[in-house]
Every structure is written in C-alpha cells, then in structure tokens.
Motif scaffolding. Structure first.
Motif, mmCIF file in Angstrom:
data_model
loop_
_atom_site.group_PDB
_atom_site.id
_atom_site.type_symbol
_atom_site.label_atom_id
_atom_site.label_comp_id
_atom_site.label_asym_id
_atom_site.label_seq_id
_atom_site.Cartn_x
_atom_site.Cartn_y
_atom_site.Cartn_z
ATOM 1 N N MET A 1 60.988 34.753 -26.122
ATOM 2 C CA MET A 1 59.824 35.233 -25.220
ATOM 3 C C MET A 1 58.214 34.900 -25.713
ATOM 4 N N ALA A 2 56.944 34.198 -25.554
ATOM 5 C CA ALA A 2 56.008 34.205 -25.969
ATOM 6 C C ALA A 2 55.026 34.873 -24.684
ATOM 7 N N ILE A 3 54.235 35.711 -25.866
ATOM 8 C CA ILE A 3 53.270 36.026 -24.268
ATOM 9 C C ILE A 3 51.942 35.792 -25.210
ATOM 10 N N LEU A 4 50.974 35.696 -24.510
ATOM 11 C CA LEU A 4 49.234 35.540 -25.365
ATOM 12 C C LEU A 4 48.971 36.697 -24.663
ATOM 13 N N GLY A 5 48.349 37.170 -25.525
ATOM 14 C CA GLY A 5 47.271 38.615 -25.680
ATOM 15 C C GLY A 5 46.042 38.821 -25.244
ATOM 16 N N PHE A 6 45.272 39.329 -24.986
ATOM 17 C CA PHE A 6 43.647 39.159 -25.015
ATOM 18 C C PHE A 6 43.098 40.627 -24.879
ATOM 19 N N ASN A 7 41.634 40.194 -25.827
ATOM 20 C CA ASN A 7 41.332 41.668 -26.167
ATOM 21 C C ASN A 7 39.722 41.158 -25.994
ATOM 22 N N LEU A 8 39.017 41.650 -25.717
ATOM 23 C CA LEU A 8 37.088 41.456 -25.858
ATOM 24 C C LEU A 8 36.627 42.729 -26.359
ATOM 25 N N GLN A 9 35.795 41.987 -27.209
ATOM 26 C CA GLN A 9 34.840 43.449 -27.406
ATOM 27 C C GLN A 9 33.006 42.364 -26.534
ATOM 28 N N LYS A 10 31.722 43.073 -27.304
ATOM 29 C CA LYS A 10 30.810 41.633 -26.952
ATOM 30 C C LYS A 10 30.760 40.648 -27.755
ATOM 31 N N GLY A 11 30.521 40.422 -26.584
ATOM 32 C CA GLY A 11 30.428 38.743 -26.992
ATOM 33 C C GLY A 11 31.323 37.782 -27.620
ATOM 34 N N GLU A 12 32.549 37.826 -27.439
ATOM 35 C CA GLU A 12 34.110 37.723 -28.506
ATOM 36 C C GLU A 12 35.246 38.508 -27.897
ATOM 37 N N LEU A 13 35.655 37.073 -26.984
ATOM 38 C CA LEU A 13 37.068 36.793 -26.900
ATOM 39 C C LEU A 13 38.339 37.009 -27.942
ATOM 40 N N HIS A 14 39.106 37.505 -27.840
ATOM 41 C CA HIS A 14 39.935 37.859 -29.321
ATOM 42 C C HIS A 14 41.595 37.218 -28.559
ATOM 43 N N PHE A 15 42.687 36.849 -29.248
ATOM 44 C CA PHE A 15 43.604 36.301 -28.107
ATOM 45 C C PHE A 15 44.183 35.924 -29.646
ATOM 46 N N CYS A 16 45.637 36.619 -29.806
ATOM 47 C CA CYS A 16 46.853 36.375 -30.568
ATOM 48 C C CYS A 16 48.075 36.217 -29.562
ATOM 49 N N MET A 17 49.189 34.837 -30.191
ATOM 50 C CA MET A 17 49.800 34.921 -29.424
ATOM 51 C C MET A 17 51.440 35.423 -30.760
ATOM 52 N N MET A 18 52.025 35.775 -29.318
ATOM 53 C CA MET A 18 53.361 37.012 -29.795
ATOM 54 C C MET A 18 54.293 36.088 -30.173
ATOM 55 N N ASP A 19 55.526 36.060 -30.814
ATOM 56 C CA ASP A 19 57.030 35.809 -29.942
ATOM 57 C C ASP A 19 57.807 36.821 -30.238
ATOM 58 N N GLY A 20 59.275 36.604 -30.141
ATOM 59 C CA GLY A 20 60.335 37.857 -30.474
ATOM 60 C C GLY A 20 60.232 38.591 -29.238
ATOM 61 N N THR A 21 60.436 40.065 -29.577
ATOM 62 C CA THR A 21 60.747 40.905 -28.491
ATOM 63 C C THR A 21 60.563 42.551 -28.692
ATOM 64 N N ARG A 22 60.469 43.015 -27.618
ATOM 65 C CA ARG A 22 59.883 44.438 -27.763
ATOM 66 C C ARG A 22 60.240 45.073 -29.263
ATOM 67 N N ALA A 23 61.187 45.060 -29.512
ATOM 68 C CA ALA A 23 61.834 45.933 -30.130
ATOM 69 C C ALA A 23 61.534 44.966 -32.178
ATOM 70 N N ASP A 24 61.733 43.921 -31.632
ATOM 71 C CA ASP A 24 60.784 43.055 -32.649
ATOM 72 C C ASP A 24 60.236 42.210 -32.684
ATOM 73 N N PRO A 25 58.900 42.470 -32.593
ATOM 74 C CA PRO A 25 58.043 41.663 -32.359
ATOM 75 C C PRO A 25 57.758 40.569 -33.828
ATOM 76 N N ARG A 26 57.054 39.278 -33.584
ATOM 77 C CA ARG A 26 56.597 38.079 -34.254
ATOM 78 C C ARG A 26 55.005 37.707 -33.908
ATOM 79 N N TYR A 27 55.051 37.840 -35.103
ATOM 80 C CA TYR A 27 53.178 36.916 -34.632
ATOM 81 C C TYR A 27 52.919 35.551 -34.558
ATOM 82 N N VAL A 28 53.008 34.945 -34.143
ATOM 83 C CA VAL A 28 52.209 33.108 -34.203
ATOM 84 C C VAL A 28 51.360 32.532 -34.720
#
Lengths: 148, 288
Positions: A1-28
């Motif tokens: 299952m692929a999840i797109l995560g977001f984080n904000l700080q001043k002037g920057e939107l960061h995102f990270c696509m992740m796959d796998g499972t809660r026990a076995d996460p994988r960076y995309v």
C-alpha cells in the motif's frame, strides 16, 4: 500500500512517498516545493490545491497523510502551517482518499518499534531510505509510515 | 441545409436551435469563436466553429480530451461538441476577461500579474503533460482571464506524442522550439519553450507582435530558436526573470527547464519580494 506523506515548514512543503507496511516500511521518493508565506491567502490556497493535485496525479498513492505542526505562535505561522492541510483534506475528499493526521507526539518509540529518536528510526527502519535526507522530509515519511 | 458550414455566424442568429450568437470574440487559423447564450441552459458560453475534413472524428477527439483535461481549475472547460454542416461546434466556458493578448492590447500589464497568470497556466500544462498530451499552441491569445484567474484554452492542436494521435498537423510555429519546428519532436519541453516565449511577449507587453511576424527573417530565427533576438528584453524586466526566460527558451532541450513544474517553481522564486531589490520590485509592479 502506497501512502503520500506531507510535512510543512516555513516556505516549504515536503512530501515523501512510502510503501510497504507499518512493520516493514519502504521508502519510494521524497522532494519539496517552496512557497511564498507572504502571498495572499487565496493565492496560497490555490497553490496548495494545484500542487497537491499534481503530486497525487504523479505519485498515485492509495492514501494521504500529514504531520500537523504545533509550532505556530503567530497568526501568519498558524496560517501557513495549518490551512494547507484543510485544502489537502478537501482534495482527499474529492478523490476518495483518506488523509490521516499525525503530530510529533504520534511518533513514539513504541509506534516506530525503535529505541532511538524518530529521525534515526527513519534511517534504521525504513528500507531503501536515502543515505542523507533532511529531517523535514523524514517527518513527511513518518506521517506516511503511520498510515501504512 | 447547406453541405458546408457558413463562414461565420451573425449576432442574433440561432444555431442548432440552441445557441444565440451575441458577438464574435475572435478569429484564428483554425476557426472562429463567438460569445453565445445556450438557450436550453440559460448560460453564456463561448462557441468555437472549426471547419475540418473529418468533423465526426474531430468531435470524438475533442470529447476525449475534454474528459481527460477538463475539471482542472486552469483549463477552459469544454462543455459540449456538436457536428454541424461539415464543421465542429465546441461549446466552452465563457470567461469575461478575454485573453491575455486582449489585455496586452488594452493596457500595460504589471510583470507580477503576468507571472501570476503564467504560474496558473503552467499548472494546466503539467496536468496535460501528465496525461501524455502536448498543447503545441501556448500563446497569450490562448490564456483566458477572469479576475485574477488564468486558464489555458484551445487544445485543438494537441498531440499525444506516444501514440501520434492528433487532429491536425498544424501547430503555432512562432512559439515552436527548434526540435519541434525542424523535427516535429513535441514534448513537455517544447511546451515549456512556448510558455517561455509567451512570458517574454507578455512581459515585453508586446502589442507589436505582428511587426515581428512581418519580418521575413522570423521562420529562420524560429528554426534556430532565436526569435527572441528579434524581440529583445524590455528595460523593466528584472534580471532574474530574464535569466528564467532565457533558460525556458534555450534552443538546446537539455539546457531548458524539462517540465512545466520546474519553470513554475523558478517563476515563483522570481516574483518573491525578498529576492528583488527595490528597483526590481517597482518594475514588477510590487509595492515597495
């Protein structure tokens, strides 16, 4: 299952696509988009609506997640740290996606199954993670990880 | 009923028992556009009349494009498409602000507003490119305005490079990149080139574009990607913006912004107050 995560700080939107499972996460992948904190709020809202849609189109996640910052002390800070996730929630609704909220308090040792801090957990527990990546991107990854 | 669609419609005329013609909006290489009232739905629309060899096929492609692209905030919505007397009638949303070209003819448009319009259009281009579609006709006349919102119009010349599907071999040659003009190589980068040319024309507030096209040298300059040499860069253009435009219209594909997103992000940086000195802020139309 692929999840797109977001984080904000001043002037920057960061995102990270992740796959796998809660026990076995994988960076995309991860990246960031800069934005102007001084622009009128309606323009900023449109920027986030267009950018979120663009990223979702490109990454095709099954769900969304975001790390809500609790750091804002001034009205303008609260605006650029929180308003965009209202936009994200609406975009999620329109696309039939979930949008899970996390805060810094979500990323506990137990939740991450790691004895160290949350940033070292990203390096130690996430498969295929980059050799060097900023904490702001890791926070986006953590948000996505908690939704796997 | 005539076998061929009339050359134009007249104000007051009723077409297909549905559209009441209010006034002509413009005329181009591919057809005429009219401001109309859709009497069935009591809405104002823009109606484009296109005379093509195969109107049924053309309508099918228009409808497929509408399905794929419409719904984006910065793409002019296609509402319906009909075949009429050997032509295609495309009903689109009507934007009362006219086009960016119209506005440039009427007044000096501040640089900050032009960049704002272009950033919105670049979202639309990225949206199209993500669907494998290249526009091939990015120009001020196809950027429609309503208030502070800009929308990209006229996907009549689009091509799907991967499959070669298109309704015409024609494209807007003055804004064509060298690889598109010479080798018919269309890509996101060739649309970026056209967007850069559009930005240059708009920031220059070029009402004299016809003079450029009346210069016999223009096709040769387009072939080499050097039409900008004939246009020049206005004195009021900030240095950072000039660099961005030059990169967008770089004749070498590898040295150009590869995507609409990358150009948009640079354009955003160029319009941020903190990156400009007081004179540049004044030139951009920003308050000091």
């Amino acid at each position: 299952m692929a999840i797109l995560g977001f984080n904000l700080q001043k002037g920057e939107l960061h995102f990270c696509m992740m796959d796998g499972t809660r026990a076995d996460p994988r960076y995309v992948a991860h990246d960031r988009h800069r934005f102007d904190v001084d622009q009128p709020k309606p323009e900023m809202a449109n920027f986030f609506k267009q950018t979120f849609n663009e990223l979702i189109e490109a990454q095709r996640p099954q769900g969304l997640a975001y790390r809500l910052s609790m750091d804002g002390k001034k009205a303008d800070q609260i605006a650029y740290l929180t308003f965009p996730f209202g936009i994200l929630s609406l975009v999620a609704h329109e696309r039939g996606l979930t949008a899970d909220q996390t805060t810094i308090h979500t990323f506990t040792k137990k939740a991450l199954a790691h004895p160290g801090d949350k940033f070292t957990a990203c390096d130690a527990r996430i498969a295929d993670s980059p050799a060097a990546w900023p904490n702001a991107a890791k926070l986006a990854a953590l948000a996505a990880w908690m939704s796997l | 009923m005539s076998a061929v669609a009339p050359l134009t419609f007249q104000p007051g005329e009723i077409v297909l028992n549905k559209y009441e013609i209010i006034r002509p909006l413009g005329s181009g290489q591919f057809g005429d556009v009219f401001h109309v009232v859709n009497r069935n739905l009591s809405r104002e629309s823009a109606l484009k009349l296109i005379r093509v060899a195969n109107p049924v096929e053309h309508r099918a492609v228009v409808e497929a494009q509408a399905q794929s692209l419409c719904g984006h905030d910065h793409v002019v919505k296609v509402l319906t498409a009909d075949v009429f007397d050997g032509a295609v009638l495309i009903e689109m949303e009507y934007l009362e602000g006219g086009s960016l070209a119209d506005r440039l003819h009427q007044e000096f448009v501040p640089v900050i507003e032009i960049i704002g319009y272009l950033k919105q259009v670049l979202f639309a281009l990225e949206h199209a490119h993500n669907r494998g579609i290249v526009h091939r006709d990015v120009k001020p006349g196809n950027i429609m305005l309503t208030g502070g919102i800009a929308k990209l119009s006229d996907f009549g010349t689009v091509i799907h490079p991967a499959s070669g599907v298109r309704v015409t071999d024609l494209f807007y040659r003055p804004h064509a990149s060298p690889e598109a003009f010479n080798n018919r190589e269309f890509s996101a980068a060739s649309d970026v080139f056209a967007a850069g040319m559009t930005l240059l024309r708009a920031v220059n507030n070029m009402t004299g574009w016809d003079a450029v096209l009346s210069n016999a040298a223009w096709p040769a300059l387009v072939k080499e990607g050097k039409l900008a040499n004939l246009m020049g860069y206005a004195d009021h253009m900030p240095a950072k913006l000039k660099r961005i435009i030059k990169k967008a219209i770089n004749p070498v594909v590898a040295d150009r912004y590869p995507t609409a997103t990358s150009l948009r992000q640079e354009a955003r940086a160029a319009s941020t107050c903190s990156t400009l000195d007081p004179l540049e802020r004044q030139r951009m139309g920003l308050h000091l």
